[in-house]
Design a protein around this motif. Structure first.
Motif, PDB file in Angstrom:
ATOM      1  N   THR A 154       8.937  17.164  30.502  1.00  0.00           N
ATOM      2  CA  THR A 154       9.982  17.282  31.135  1.00  0.00           C
ATOM      3  C   THR A 154      10.575  18.558  30.993  1.00  0.00           C
ATOM      4  O   THR A 154       9.826  19.053  30.325  1.00  0.00           O
ATOM      5  CB  THR A 154      10.831  16.278  30.872  1.00  0.00           C
ATOM      6  N   LEU A 155      11.681  18.498  32.295  1.00  0.00           N
ATOM      7  CA  LEU A 155      11.746  20.286  32.462  1.00  0.00           C
ATOM      8  C   LEU A 155      13.294  20.365  31.499  1.00  0.00           C
ATOM      9  O   LEU A 155      13.190  21.668  30.396  1.00  0.00           O
ATOM     10  CB  LEU A 155      12.617  20.181  33.669  1.00  0.00           C
ATOM     11  N   TRP A 156      13.434  19.554  30.315  1.00  0.00           N
ATOM     12  CA  TRP A 156      14.871  19.607  29.076  1.00  0.00           C
ATOM     13  C   TRP A 156      14.203  19.793  28.124  1.00  0.00           C
ATOM     14  O   TRP A 156      14.288  20.022  27.193  1.00  0.00           O
ATOM     15  CB  TRP A 156      15.704  19.111  29.857  1.00  0.00           C
ATOM     16  N   TYR A 165      14.244  24.092  32.298  1.00  0.00           N
ATOM     17  CA  TYR A 165      14.905  23.483  32.645  1.00  0.00           C
ATOM     18  C   TYR A 165      16.091  24.718  33.575  1.00  0.00           C
ATOM     19  O   TYR A 165      16.146  25.243  32.686  1.00  0.00           O
ATOM     20  CB  TYR A 165      15.818  23.297  31.780  1.00  0.00           C
ATOM     21  N   ASP A 191      19.121  14.834  35.428  1.00  0.00           N
ATOM     22  CA  ASP A 191      19.217  14.720  36.646  1.00  0.00           C
ATOM     23  C   ASP A 191      18.699  15.729  37.375  1.00  0.00           C
ATOM     24  O   ASP A 191      19.549  16.732  38.103  1.00  0.00           O
ATOM     25  CB  ASP A 191      20.689  14.825  37.544  1.00  0.00           C
ATOM     26  N   GLU A 192      17.181  15.331  37.843  1.00  0.00           N
ATOM     27  CA  GLU A 192      16.290  16.012  38.394  1.00  0.00           C
ATOM     28  C   GLU A 192      17.028  17.289  39.873  1.00  0.00           C
ATOM     29  O   GLU A 192      16.711  17.500  40.260  1.00  0.00           O
ATOM     30  CB  GLU A 192      14.659  15.691  38.594  1.00  0.00           C
ATOM     31  N   LEU A 235      18.306  20.326  40.022  1.00  0.00           N
ATOM     32  CA  LEU A 235      17.903  21.283  39.094  1.00  0.00           C
ATOM     33  C   LEU A 235      16.398  21.517  39.484  1.00  0.00           C
ATOM     34  O   LEU A 235      16.454  21.039  41.077  1.00  0.00           O
ATOM     35  CB  LEU A 235      17.289  20.535  37.780  1.00  0.00           C
ATOM     36  N   THR A 245      12.525  22.393  40.621  1.00  0.00           N
ATOM     37  CA  THR A 245      11.556  21.879  40.309  1.00  0.00           C
ATOM     38  C   THR A 245      10.507  22.330  41.220  1.00  0.00           C
ATOM     39  O   THR A 245       9.348  22.386  40.875  1.00  0.00           O
ATOM     40  CB  THR A 245      11.822  20.169  40.571  1.00  0.00           C
TER      41      THR A 245
END
Length: 266
Positions: A33-35, A44, A118-119, A122, A124
């Motif tokens: 995941t991004l985080w 992130y 909450d993407e 962010l 992406t």
């Protein structure tokens, strides 16, 4: 603590240097995941903020990202949030300025105290980043790694300038000039600090740059270290290392604006 007989006279002083740190173990992964904590990969980054760039306008590349909700606690380190390290992939020294190692122009250290999951909020789409197959890019690795953390304890490393000062005191009356180097090498064989890590003591292939810092300022301690790692295909130049240092008072305030970045190799 295992020590050669001559160094055993410094046992109490050396044992007093023990520190907790987090050993980092990377493993190849492109499904994060991004985080999540990671080396490389997509960071992130909230859409409303300006992505870090070099003075030439080149977007910086994520070197490492630490999500502190995934780690064990260390004194003064964040208890939550994300800490990121970026470098300039078009810079000869991986973004380090050897004349001002705190100048965050070709590298950046960014801390987010809260994480938005909450993407929609962010970035992406990272198509604006340089292609990793660009032959002009200089990076210690290609790809991305998931990270695991293990809390450990270690004494001062054989590379730390303060260890050199302790040994100098021990041999100051010796008539054998080689004794200093023999003792330093013997200790280095036991505790060289060569691990990916948060906190603890540093490893260098050359000299500790902090030895030349003003002795009247608050000493800088290791924040984060990434070594060359054959198993993970990470290579800093010729088997080198990247180090980031911070003053404890700044770390306690979560102020990463004056982090020192050092890179060296054989």
């Amino acid at each position: 603590m295992k020590l050669p007989p001559r160094l055993d006279t410094l046992r109490k002083e050396l044992e007093a240097t023990q520190k907790l740190y987090l050993k980092i173990t990377p493993s190849f992964s492109n499904k994060m995941t991004l985080w999540e904590s990671k080396f490389g990969g997509e960071p992130y980054f909230p859409k409303q903020l300006e992505y870090p760039k070099s003075p030439e306008g080149n977007p910086l590349i994520l070197l490492a990202q630490i999500n502190f909700s995934e780690t064990l606690l260390l004194d003064n380190f964040p208890k939550e949030g994300i800490l990121q390290f970026y470098i300039d992939s078009y810079h000869d020294l991986y973004g380090m300025n050897d004349e001002d190692m705190a100048e965050q122009k070709h590298f950046r250290v960014i801390y987010f105290d809260k994480i938005d999951l909450d993407e929609k909020n962010l970035i992406t789409d990272f198509s604006f980043l340089p292609s990793l197959d660009d032959s002009d890019m200089i990076l210690p690795f290609i790809g991305s790694f998931a990270l695991t953390f293990e809390q450990k304890s270690e004494p001062i490393s054989g590379c730390d300038y303060r260890l050199e000062e302790m040994i100098e005191t021990l041999v100051e009356d010796s008539e054998d000039d080689s004794e200093y180097y023999d003792l330093l090498e013997a200790y280095l064989d036991l505790y060289d600090g060569e691990e990916h890590k948060l906190g603890g003591y540093p490893f260098f292939t050359q000299d500790d740059p902090r030895i030349d810092f003003d002795e009247n300022i608050e000493p800088y301690e290791l924040l984060f270290q990434m070594i060359s790692d054959e198993d993970a295909d990470i290579m800093w130049g010729d088997a080198g290392v990247g180090n980031f240092f911070i003053q404890p008072s700044a770390l306690k305030k979560l102020d990463f604006s004056r982090v020192i970045y050092s890179y060296d190799c054989c």
